[in-house]
Design an enzyme around this catalytic site. Sequence first.
Site, PDB file in Angstrom:
ATOM      1  CG  MET A   1      -1.578   1.277   1.491  1.00  0.00           C
ATOM      2  SD  MET A   1      -2.665   1.415   2.936  1.00  0.00           S
ATOM      3  CE  MET A   1      -2.914  -0.190   3.526  1.00  0.00           C
ATOM      4  N   PRO A   2       0.828   2.061  -1.034  1.00  0.00           N
ATOM      5  CG  PRO A   2       0.846   2.720  -3.268  1.00  0.00           C
ATOM      6  CD  PRO A   2       0.144   1.827  -2.297  1.00  0.00           C
ATOM      7  CG  PHE A   3       1.555   6.629   4.026  1.00  0.00           C
ATOM      8  CD1 PHE A   3       0.301   6.578   4.592  1.00  0.00           C
ATOM      9  CD2 PHE A   3       2.417   7.635   4.397  1.00  0.00           C
ATOM     10  CE1 PHE A   3      -0.092   7.527   5.527  1.00  0.00           C
ATOM     11  CE2 PHE A   3       2.034   8.586   5.321  1.00  0.00           C
ATOM     12  CZ  PHE A   3       0.778   8.534   5.894  1.00  0.00           C
TER      13      PHE A   3
END
Length: 78
Positions: A1-3
């Site tokens: 999951m990109p943050f």
Amino acid sequence: MPFVDIRLAGSATREQKAAIVADVTQSLVERLGKSPAAVQVVISEISTENYGSGGQLIADRAPASKPGEDANAAVTSQ
């Protein structure tokens, strides 16, 4: 999951922030093949009285040339 953590010296309108979130999300969808639902974006607005660069508060510098424009925005992503 990109943050993605975006820190702005100063402020942006709700519309500007919504556009930034949409643009960053779309970029990660296109470039990394991520699901839009997986992309997390946080925008933090830092008062120019609480941020300095080059030994000077940003609030004490000349204003940006256009409303909403700030050359001192810091962007980090993971």
